[in-house]
Design an enzyme around this catalytic site. Structure first.
Site, PDB file in Angstrom:
ATOM      1  N   GLY A  12       0.810  -1.211   0.000  1.00 50.62           N
ATOM      2  CA  GLY A  12       0.000   0.000   0.000  1.00 50.62           C
ATOM      3  C   GLY A  12       0.843   1.261   0.000  1.00 50.62           C
ATOM      4  O   GLY A  12       1.972   1.271   0.476  1.00 50.62           O
ATOM      5  N   ASP A 135       0.071   1.385   9.791  1.00 51.65           N
ATOM      6  CA  ASP A 135      -0.463   0.576  10.898  1.00 51.65           C
ATOM      7  C   ASP A 135       0.528   0.402  12.039  1.00 51.65           C
ATOM      8  O   ASP A 135       0.146  -0.036  13.127  1.00 51.65           O
ATOM      9  CB  ASP A 135      -0.880  -0.804  10.395  1.00 51.65           C
ATOM     10  CG  ASP A 135      -2.103  -0.760   9.503  1.00 51.65           C
ATOM     11  OD1 ASP A 135      -2.792   0.281   9.494  1.00 51.65           O
ATOM     12  OD2 ASP A 135      -2.368  -1.757   8.811  1.00 51.65           O
ATOM     13  N   ARG A 256     -24.034   7.941  14.819  1.00 56.85           N
ATOM     14  CA  ARG A 256     -23.555   8.218  13.467  1.00 56.85           C
ATOM     15  C   ARG A 256     -22.158   7.606  13.309  1.00 56.85           C
ATOM     16  O   ARG A 256     -21.373   7.584  14.250  1.00 56.85           O
ATOM     17  CB  ARG A 256     -23.503   9.716  13.184  1.00 56.85           C
ATOM     18  CG  ARG A 256     -24.879  10.374  13.084  1.00 56.85           C
ATOM     19  CD  ARG A 256     -25.609   9.902  11.824  1.00 56.85           C
ATOM     20  NE  ARG A 256     -26.897  10.567  11.687  1.00 56.85           N
ATOM     21  CZ  ARG A 256     -28.046  10.134  12.185  1.00 56.85           C
ATOM     22  NH1 ARG A 256     -28.058   9.009  12.895  1.00 56.85           N
ATOM     23  NH2 ARG A 256     -29.166  10.787  11.988  1.00 56.85           N
TER      24      ARG A 256
END
Length: 342
Positions: A12, A135, A256
């Site tokens: 990535g 990460d 939400r």
């Protein structure tokens, strides 16, 4: 003799890759007099010989750029090898490495990339790994570039959600990246003043989460911020959907959801990540000059160092459940959904 090194980025995209390419390339060219070859699109470029020769000018002006000027891919040349002969992907890479006259390849990437880098060393190639991941889960280094930038982005989002949560008296569930490790959720959640933080390393009890939100409501705090990692183990569907529906059903408080997704991986690297990437890239070149191969550069404490690739391959650095931030969070009343406690 003049050393010729290749640089590739795999996996990535991540803020700080270009700073690393610059750190490796400029020190190699200007200090050690090496020739530097950019390999496009990760290990695919090694298979296809998709390369370009870098000079100092080409490496200027990229320190603050997100993404990677080399491009990237998720090609895994050692996965599902169908042809064990000269036409197998590993053998093509080996042949191209020799024919291109490379003395070493710098592999910038996360866990999968370091695993492939280790296999390339077993094939007989000279390789140096550079850990890259938002990460922060690459084993063997205290921190990886990209993590600080991602935490900054996630924290800013959480900060902004406080005002709308307060105005509407809602629960806001914020899902951040982290398939196996909850570093971003922990650090951004704590920095953003979250009331509940759920990470993959801790099996959470949804009843404990609901109790925390109801407790806040009884104390006159009509809104809550819940930060979760995308890789929660006991979420039934998507983590954010599961948590949101469970909270709304149990508390009757409007919920939400915000999924930050790829926003965390994009944009320019933070100053911290630019400097970290520069240090790691420069140390990678230093190892090459010393002809010390088969290692991944790392940060231990405040110092740059390196670790043998076999010690990195196939491992993931998880958040320890006794991490100081978790302990302090528990002391401050933040819920981690822990059975029998916060």
């Amino acid at each position: 003799m003049l050393m010729r090194i290749g640089i590739l980025s795999s996996g990535g995209d991540c803020p700080g890759i270009n700073a690393t390419i610059r750190g490796v390339g400029k020190s190699a060219i200007l200090h050690y007099g090496m020739e530097v070859i950019g390999i496009h699109n990760g290990f695919t470029g090694l298979l296809n010989r998709d390369i370009e020769v870098f000079n100092e000018r080409k490496l200027s002006g990229i320190l603050n750029l997100g993404g990677t000027i080399l491009g990237t891919s998720r090609e895994k040349p050692f996965k599902k090898i169908l042809d064990s002969g000269d036409n197998s992907k590993p053998q093509i890479i080996y042949r191209n490495y020799i024919e291109m006259g490379l003395d070493c390849i710098v592999c910038i990437g996360g866990n999968g990339t370091q695993k492939t880098a280790n296999k390339l060393t077993q094939l007989g190639l000279n390789v140096i790994g550079v850990p890259k991941t938002i990460d922060n889960d690459v084993y063997g280094t205290d921190i990886s570039f990209g993590f600080d930038t991602a935490v900054n982005i996630a924290t800013e989002a959480i900060d902004r959600l406080h005002s709308t949560a307060s105005s509407h008296k809602r629960v806001m569930v914020v899902e951040v990246m982290g398939h196996h490790a909850g570093w971003i959720a922990l650090y951004a959640g704590m920095a953003g003043g979250a009331d509940v933080i759920l990470i993959p390393e801790i099996d959470f009890d949804i009843d404990k989460v609901n109790e925390k939100i109801l407790e806040r409501s009884r104390l006159g705090k009509p809104y809550s911020i819940v930060v979760i990692a995308e890789g929660l183990k006991n979420a039934k569907v998507s983590p954010s959907d599961y948590i949101s529906h469970a909270i709304e059903k149990a508390t009757d408080i409007e919920v939400r959801t915000t999924v930050l997704g790829y926003i965390q991986r994009g944009g320019n690297p933070s100053p911290f990540d630019r400097n970290l990437a520069t240090r790691l890239g420069g140390h990678a070149t230093e190892l090459i000059a010393q002809k010390t191969f088969g290692r991944m550069v790392c940060i231990k404490g405040n110092d740059t160092g390196s670790i043998p690739l076999p010690e990195v391959a196939g491992k993931t650095k998880l958040v320890p459940v006794d991490h100081d931030l978790i302990k302090q969070g528990v002391h401050m009343g933040i819920s981690f959904g822990i059975q029998g406690g916060y």
